[in-house]
Design an enzyme around this catalytic site. Structure first.
Site, short mmCIF file in Angstrom:
data_model
loop_
_atom_site.label_atom_id
_atom_site.label_comp_id
_atom_site.label_asym_id
_atom_site.label_seq_id
_atom_site.Cartn_x
_atom_site.Cartn_y
_atom_site.Cartn_z
N LYS A 35 -3.43 -3.04 16.24
CA LYS A 35 -4.10 -1.88 15.62
C LYS A 35 -5.01 -1.20 16.64
CE LYS A 35 -2.33 -2.39 11.49
NZ LYS A 35 -1.25 -1.51 11.06
N SER A 53 -7.12 -0.83 10.47
CA SER A 53 -7.71 -1.94 9.71
C SER A 53 -9.13 -2.20 10.17
CB SER A 53 -6.86 -3.19 9.95
OG SER A 53 -7.51 -4.34 9.48
N ILE A 66 0.85 -1.20 0.00
CA ILE A 66 0.00 0.00 0.00
C ILE A 66 0.88 1.25 0.00
CG2 ILE A 66 -1.90 1.19 1.17
CD1 ILE A 66 -2.55 -1.56 2.52
N TYR A 71 -2.26 -9.47 15.85
CA TYR A 71 -2.09 -8.42 14.83
C TYR A 71 -3.19 -7.38 14.97
CZ TYR A 71 -2.80 -5.97 10.46
OH TYR A 71 -3.02 -4.97 9.55
P1 NAD Z 1 3.55 -4.53 3.49
O1 NAD Z 1 4.14 -5.60 4.34
O2 NAD Z 1 3.57 -4.70 2.03
O3 NAD Z 1 4.23 -3.12 3.83
C1 NAD Z 1 4.71 -2.82 5.11
C2 NAD Z 1 6.13 -2.29 4.94
O4 NAD Z 1 6.66 -1.94 6.23
C3 NAD Z 1 7.08 -3.34 4.35
O5 NAD Z 1 7.76 -2.77 3.24
C4 NAD Z 1 8.06 -3.65 5.48
O6 NAD Z 1 9.34 -3.94 5.00
C5 NAD Z 1 8.00 -2.36 6.30
N1 NAD Z 1 8.30 -2.53 7.72
C6 NAD Z 1 7.78 -3.42 8.60
N2 NAD Z 1 8.29 -3.24 9.81
C7 NAD Z 1 9.17 -2.20 9.72
C8 NAD Z 1 10.03 -1.54 10.64
N3 NAD Z 1 10.11 -1.93 11.92
N4 NAD Z 1 10.79 -0.52 10.21
C9 NAD Z 1 10.73 -0.12 8.90
N5 NAD Z 1 9.94 -0.71 7.98
C10 NAD Z 1 9.18 -1.75 8.39
O7 NAD Z 1 2.06 -4.30 4.01
P2 NAD Z 1 0.86 -3.48 3.35
O8 NAD Z 1 -0.14 -4.46 2.88
O9 NAD Z 1 1.39 -2.46 2.43
O10 NAD Z 1 0.25 -2.79 4.65
C11 NAD Z 1 0.60 -1.47 5.01
C12 NAD Z 1 -0.11 -1.11 6.30
O11 NAD Z 1 -1.51 -1.27 6.12
C13 NAD Z 1 0.26 -2.00 7.49
O12 NAD Z 1 0.27 -1.20 8.64
C14 NAD Z 1 -0.88 -2.99 7.55
O13 NAD Z 1 -1.06 -3.50 8.85
C15 NAD Z 1 -2.04 -2.12 7.12
N6 NAD Z 1 -3.18 -2.86 6.57
C16 NAD Z 1 -2.97 -3.71 5.52
C17 NAD Z 1 -4.04 -4.41 4.98
C18 NAD Z 1 -3.85 -5.39 3.86
O14 NAD Z 1 -4.72 -6.25 3.66
N7 NAD Z 1 -2.77 -5.32 3.09
C19 NAD Z 1 -5.33 -4.23 5.51
C20 NAD Z 1 -5.49 -3.35 6.58
C21 NAD Z 1 -4.41 -2.66 7.10
C1 WQD Z 2 -10.92 -12.98 2.24
C2 WQD Z 2 -11.96 -14.07 2.07
C3 WQD Z 2 -11.48 -16.07 3.33
C4 WQD Z 2 -7.87 -17.20 1.11
C5 WQD Z 2 -7.24 -10.19 6.11
C6 WQD Z 2 -6.89 -9.80 7.53
C7 WQD Z 2 -7.35 -8.40 7.81
C8 WQD Z 2 -6.82 -7.42 6.77
C9 WQD Z 2 -7.05 -7.90 5.36
C10 WQD Z 2 -4.82 -6.40 7.59
C11 WQD Z 2 -12.31 -14.79 3.38
C12 WQD Z 2 -11.42 -16.36 1.85
C13 WQD Z 2 -9.00 -16.55 1.57
C14 WQD Z 2 -8.01 -18.46 0.46
C15 WQD Z 2 -10.39 -18.30 0.75
N1 WQD Z 2 -5.40 -7.26 6.88
N2 WQD Z 2 -10.23 -17.09 1.40
N3 WQD Z 2 -9.28 -18.94 0.30
O1 WQD Z 2 -9.29 -12.54 6.12
O2 WQD Z 2 -10.87 -10.80 5.14
O3 WQD Z 2 -8.65 -10.11 5.94
O4 WQD Z 2 -6.62 -9.26 5.22
O5 WQD Z 2 -5.28 -5.61 8.37
O6 WQD Z 2 -6.91 -8.09 9.10
O7 WQD Z 2 -7.53 -10.72 8.42
O8 WQD Z 2 -8.79 -11.41 3.88
O9 WQD Z 2 -8.01 -12.17 1.69
O10 WQD Z 2 -7.42 -13.55 3.72
O11 WQD Z 2 -9.79 -13.50 2.92
O12 WQD Z 2 -11.51 -18.82 0.59
O13 WQD Z 2 -7.04 -19.10 0.05
O14 WQD Z 2 -11.40 -15.10 1.22
O15 WQD Z 2 -12.04 -17.16 4.04
O16 WQD Z 2 -13.68 -15.11 3.33
P1 WQD Z 2 -9.48 -11.32 5.33
P2 WQD Z 2 -8.40 -12.67 3.02
#
Ligand code: NAD
Ligand code: WQD
Length: 338
Positions: A153, A124, A12, A149
């Site tokens: 948050k 999240s 992101i 995790y």
């Molecule tokens: P990502 O793992 O791709 O990016 C996180 C980055 O942070 C990575 O590049 C990692 O190397 C860096 N990082 C981790 N710990 C660090 C540290 N101690 N010092 C410096 N860098 C560090 O993850 P993302 O999917 O891009 O997520 C970004 C943010 O959004 C995170 O806070 C994650 O919890 C949150 N988030 C992600 C999702 C999702 O589904 N991807 C959903 C909700 C919230």
């Molecule tokens: C989506 C749907 C699964 C994989 C997670 C974290 C959440 C947030 C986003 C960071 C669900 C189904 C999945 C597979 C499947 N991250 N599934 N087969 O669980 O909604 O959210 O990522 O904050 O905290 O929990 O996302 O993409 O894992 O699952 O059927 O191989 O797909 O059961 O219904 P989720 P997901």
């Protein structure tokens, strides 16, 4: 003046850096590359034609972070850096509390010292836990996260609330993301998970590329239109744009603001599989598998607050998300490690 983006080499973060550069912000990225590759910075420069200043630093390293603030005129921070694998956090909770919570405390201390009191935080939808019904509203209780995790948050949200209460100069926006998928339309940056993906879309794209044999659809007896789990999938570029709106909001209103970033629409696992197949003309073999522990039936946003107060709403469709995810995966079958 520049925006400091922690975790800016990640999924992101990299998309947000592109949007910031397109909007003529100066950007400084800090990332320890724990879950990302240096190559992403070249790709960002390729897309935007602009330079990114990069520091390979851990946010827990306060001396190095202090130096970053000394060397750059930072006006605000977007804080993505975090570990994010739910299952791993259950097995290694201390690792998650250390990196996510202590890392954020260290960052805030350095910011406080530098007099930079403006932060946008990656929260999240997981903070809503299992008990709140969808559509999820920002006003609902958020203390029931069911894994370490998610709990990091919840704690960081509280921590930022306490900080803003204690010092009225702080401007904080908590962004609660729903399920980000998709990639930049160029196909040059995208999600690049290590090992076997936990999340649905990267799993689907790896089946599509032939790296994995089939998708397991977890659970068919959920209280949803087709029995499979429903989520609010949001295109990562829409999500990235929400951060720019949040930066603007922080400038006009001090204190803590909280927004869901989602589309407000829920799609099931099978809806997503079907859309992917139709848009990309690729069959995704799948089998029906038991429920995954910890999953809930339905999770989607009430996205109206961000629309009203940030003047932000999603523009991309589920089809866009499926097309762009595949465009990224098919152009980069091994991610950034070509
Ligand atoms: P990502 O793992 O791709 O990016 C996180 C980055 O942070 C990575 O590049 C990692 O190397 C860096 N990082 C981790 N710990 C660090 C540290 N101690 N010092 C410096 N860098 C560090 O993850 P993302 O999917 O891009 O997520 C970004 C943010 O959004 C995170 O806070 C994650 O919890 C949150 N988030 C992600 C999702 C999702 O589904 N991807 C959903 C909700 C919230
Ligand atoms: C989506 C749907 C699964 C994989 C997670 C974290 C959440 C947030 C986003 C960071 C669900 C189904 C999945 C597979 C499947 N991250 N599934 N087969 O669980 O909604 O959210 O990522 O904050 O905290 O929990 O996302 O993409 O894992 O699952 O059927 O191989 O797909 O059961 O219904 P989720 P997901």
């Amino acid at each position: 003046m520049a925006i400091l983006v922690t975790g800016g080499a990640g999924y992101i973060g990299s998309h947000t850096v592109v949007e910031l550069l397109e909007q003529n912000y100066q950007v400084v990225v800090v990332d320890n590359l724990y879950n990302s590759q240096i190559e992403v910075l070249d790709r960002i420069e390729e897309i935007t034609g602009k330079k990114v200043k990069f520091y390979q630093i851990d946010i827990l390293d306060k001396a190095a972070m202090t130096q970053v603030f000394a060397e750059n005129e930072i006006e605000a921070v977007i804080h993505f850096a975090s570990y994010k694998a739910v299952g791993e956090s259950v097995i290694k909770p201390l690792m998650y509390y250390h990196n996510n919570i202590e890392g954020t405390v260290a960052l805030l201390e350095v910011m406080n010292h530098a007099g930079v009191k403006d932060i946008v935080f990656s929260s999240s939808a997981t903070v809503y836990g299992e008990d709140n019904p969808s559509p999820l509203k920002e006003s609902m209780p958020t203390d029931t996260a069911n894994n370490p995790y998610g709990y990091t948050k919840v704690v960081i949200e509280h921590l930022l609330q306490d900080l803003a209460k204690a010092d009225s100069e702080w401007s904080v926006t908590l962004l609660r993301y729903f399920n980000p998928i998709g990639a930049h339309e160029s196909g040059r940056i995208g999600e690049n998970p290590n090992g076997i993906p936990n999340n649905l879309m990267p799993y689907i794209t790896q089946v599509a590329i032939g790296k994995l044999p089939e998708l397991s659809v977890f659970g068919q007896d959920y209280q949803t239109h087709d029995g499979t789990g429903v989520r609010d999938y949001i295109h990562v570029v829409d999500l990235a744009k929400g951060h720019i709106k949040a930066l603007e909001k922080n400038k006009e209103q001090l204190g803590v603001k909280v927004y869901n970033l989602g589309t407000g629409i829920g799609f099931s696992v099978l809806d997503l599989v079907k859309a992917f197949q139709t848009v990309n003309h690729i069959e995704i073999p799948y089998r029906l598998a038991p429920r995954r522990p910890g999953d809930i039936d339905i999770c989607f946003a009430d996205a109206s607050k961000a629309k009203e107060e940030l003047n932000w709403q999603t523009e991309k469709t589920l089809e866009d998300m499926c097309r762009d995810s595949w465009n990224w995966q098919s152009q980069n079958p091994k991610g950034y490690c070509e």
